[in-house]
Design a protein around this motif. Structure first.
Motif, PDB file in Angstrom:
ATOM      1  N   ALA A 134     -72.500 -45.247  69.640  1.00 22.93           N
ATOM      2  CA  ALA A 134     -72.657 -46.528  69.009  1.00 22.93           C
ATOM      3  C   ALA A 134     -74.104 -46.507  68.354  1.00 22.93           C
ATOM      4  N   ALA A 144     -74.874 -47.622  64.518  1.00 23.76           N
ATOM      5  CA  ALA A 144     -75.989 -48.517  64.391  1.00 23.76           C
ATOM      6  C   ALA A 144     -76.830 -48.106  63.370  1.00 23.76           C
ATOM      7  N   LYS A 154     -77.931 -56.901  65.708  1.00 25.95           N
ATOM      8  CA  LYS A 154     -77.234 -57.217  66.966  1.00 25.95           C
ATOM      9  C   LYS A 154     -75.894 -56.551  66.209  1.00 25.95           C
ATOM     10  N   LEU A 155     -75.067 -55.697  67.280  1.00 23.89           N
ATOM     11  CA  LEU A 155     -73.913 -55.028  67.038  1.00 23.89           C
ATOM     12  C   LEU A 155     -72.845 -55.255  68.148  1.00 23.89           C
ATOM     13  N   HIS A 156     -71.731 -55.611  67.805  1.00 22.26           N
ATOM     14  CA  HIS A 156     -70.744 -55.591  68.760  1.00 22.26           C
ATOM     15  C   HIS A 156     -69.745 -54.396  68.676  1.00 22.26           C
ATOM     16  N   LEU A 157     -69.458 -53.680  69.741  1.00 20.88           N
ATOM     17  CA  LEU A 157     -68.590 -52.657  69.584  1.00 20.88           C
ATOM     18  C   LEU A 157     -67.240 -53.195  69.880  1.00 20.88           C
ATOM     19  N   LEU A 158     -66.302 -53.159  68.812  1.00 17.43           N
ATOM     20  CA  LEU A 158     -64.957 -53.756  68.904  1.00 17.43           C
ATOM     21  C   LEU A 158     -64.075 -52.954  69.525  1.00 17.43           C
ATOM     22  N   THR A 183     -69.043 -54.821  64.501  1.00 14.91           N
ATOM     23  CA  THR A 183     -69.704 -55.975  63.576  1.00 14.91           C
ATOM     24  C   THR A 183     -70.765 -56.451  64.325  1.00 14.91           C
ATOM     25  N   GLY A 184     -71.653 -57.117  63.247  1.00 15.28           N
ATOM     26  CA  GLY A 184     -72.904 -57.699  63.642  1.00 15.28           C
ATOM     27  C   GLY A 184     -73.668 -58.548  62.688  1.00 15.28           C
ATOM     28  N   ASP A 219     -79.610 -47.338  73.352  1.00 18.31           N
ATOM     29  CA  ASP A 219     -78.321 -47.709  73.772  1.00 18.31           C
ATOM     30  C   ASP A 219     -77.948 -46.891  74.944  1.00 18.31           C
ATOM     31  N   VAL A 235     -70.834 -53.003  75.206  1.00 23.84           N
ATOM     32  CA  VAL A 235     -69.852 -54.336  74.625  1.00 23.84           C
ATOM     33  C   VAL A 235     -70.730 -54.572  73.435  1.00 23.84           C
ATOM     34  N   GLU A 236     -71.852 -54.929  73.432  1.00 23.89           N
ATOM     35  CA  GLU A 236     -72.785 -55.417  72.357  1.00 23.89           C
ATOM     36  C   GLU A 236     -74.251 -54.977  72.605  1.00 23.89           C
ATOM     37  N   PHE A 237     -75.200 -55.109  71.687  1.00 24.68           N
ATOM     38  CA  PHE A 237     -76.635 -55.060  71.736  1.00 24.68           C
ATOM     39  C   PHE A 237     -77.172 -55.497  70.775  1.00 24.68           C
ATOM     40  N   LYS A 238     -78.391 -55.844  71.014  1.00 24.35           N
ATOM     41  CA  LYS A 238     -79.344 -56.623  70.056  1.00 24.35           C
ATOM     42  C   LYS A 238     -80.712 -55.879  70.198  1.00 24.35           C
ATOM     43  N   ARG A 253     -61.905 -60.502  67.424  1.00 25.10           N
ATOM     44  CA  ARG A 253     -61.428 -59.329  68.200  1.00 25.10           C
ATOM     45  C   ARG A 253     -60.917 -60.210  69.446  1.00 25.10           C
TER      46      ARG A 253
END
Lengths: 150, 150, 150, 150
Positions: A58, A62, A89-93, A134-135, B66, B86-89, D109
């Motif tokens: 991830a 990023a 911020k990033l969502h891992l889809l 996405t983010g 991460d 799931v996500e991070f910022k 999603r």
């Protein structure tokens, strides 16, 4: 959205700055497209880029997404200004399982001091593309800082 | 916060999983501390890790942050379960200008399905530590997925 | 962290600005503490503040958390400057089931243009406090905008 | 994106749940559109919804945006399941100066346990619409929790 770049040499400046990011070469990332307010970076998979299940880490997504967004903003900045990531911020889809990853940064809001971008990442496997991250990102324009012009 | 790990072999499992993340070796990252709900990763600076101004790239900090958060959560997961971000910022608080970076992941909330961590990164330069990034992360515990146990 | 306010009348200015936020009175929110870099807001539960299960709506927590963070930053701003929320993120850690909610905003990084805060929210029920939300926020200092001084 | 709702009575269930959110009535919010994976909520300006400059408070936008996203996800959930916001982030892109606000939540999603939405808010003033906020949200599907079915 259509954006008018403030500096006609935005693409050359972006490419020159990208070439100075040591991590891009270390990962094997390539700057694919540089348009006003939109930048694409691609990356071929190698085991050196993996997390524990053998997919793109991830943080690797990023890294190229942060640069894609940062340079998307930078294309609209005045000459002799620099770019700084304030936060992202990033969502891992989906699992980033693929032969190639592609990150796209696009400007949503272009301001004098702050710029907001959307970040997306895709993986390609056997000819099929999957939207895997996405983010959003906030950038700051640095003006008049000694020596900072990218 | 004090956490009780569900699996007494949490540290061995975490170290084994870290060793399978190809990107950690490629960056030169080391797993420094593995405690219940808290993990530290360190990284020496090299030009291969830089952004355009010669500092650590934000994505490199994001990569070790991460993993630090992911493994902080993982220390509390049951044996034979896996971890997924799931996500991070991440906020970039200061230029990551240093000889060494250190990322710390700490569990804030530990749930059956979801875990929330705080992420922090520091750079050290000439003996002085600077808090250069902070953020939060959501993790998911994967149970009963074929072959996924880290 | 210890912060030195730039304006000795920071508390009066913060209280006066809070009193102008119509939504605070509409929700029933009270400004409990105003310290340099730290602000607390509290709110008694009423059915008018609920989501579908009868707990505080996440947006209501976000409203008091956003103001708590915004005013935490504002306590450190120069006189005659205003505050703007750039972005915030909130994790919902537990059901906000309680008689009272409390939001705390604390400055993590205080800069000339940008400030970063941590946001936390708690609910109290039968004498017990539960940490129900946490997050981070970016603020901008507005200087020299006509009429904007809070 | 096109989504196929799992429950043909998704719209009725969404409207019934919205009607149970006390805060929506307290703010004056209306559920405008309920489509598979997409929900719109609108809100007329009143001084009771303002921040210190007389615009919509960011938390008010967050409240209708969180519900718009939550219900966008909910339209795709199985009957007898509930929805929970895990986290959300919102960027404030422009002053929310208008006679009316509109929040749109859209599923990006849709997963068995987790759903990711995009959140957008707009203000309308003198017939002109301004994109004043954007962000993302993670939702969780709650299945088999006693009494939780919205």
């Amino acid at each position: 959205m259509r954006f008018e770049p403030a500096d006609p040499s935005f693409a050359e400046r972006t490419r020159a700055s990208f070439a100075r990011q040591g991590i891009m070469d270390h990962l094997g990332a390539r700057l694919e497209k540089v348009e006003p307010g939109r930048v694409e970076i691609s990356l071929a998979f190698r085991p050196e880029l993996s997390q524990q299940h053998g997919f793109f880490h991830a943080g690797v997504l990023a890294t190229i997404a942060d640069s894609a967004g940062g340079y998307a903003g930078f294309t609209l900045f005045p000459a002799d200004s620099g770019v700084l990531t304030v936060e992202f911020k990033l969502h891992l889809l989906a699992a980033a399982d693929g032969e190639r990853a592609r990150a796209v940064g696009e400007v949503i809001r272009s301001g004098r001091t702050l710029t907001v971008c959307r970040l997306d990442a895709f993986v390609e496997k056997a000819g099929r593309s999957t939207h895997c991250a996405t983010g959003t990102q906030t950038l700051m324009t640095l003006v008049g800082r000694a020596g900072v012009k990218d």
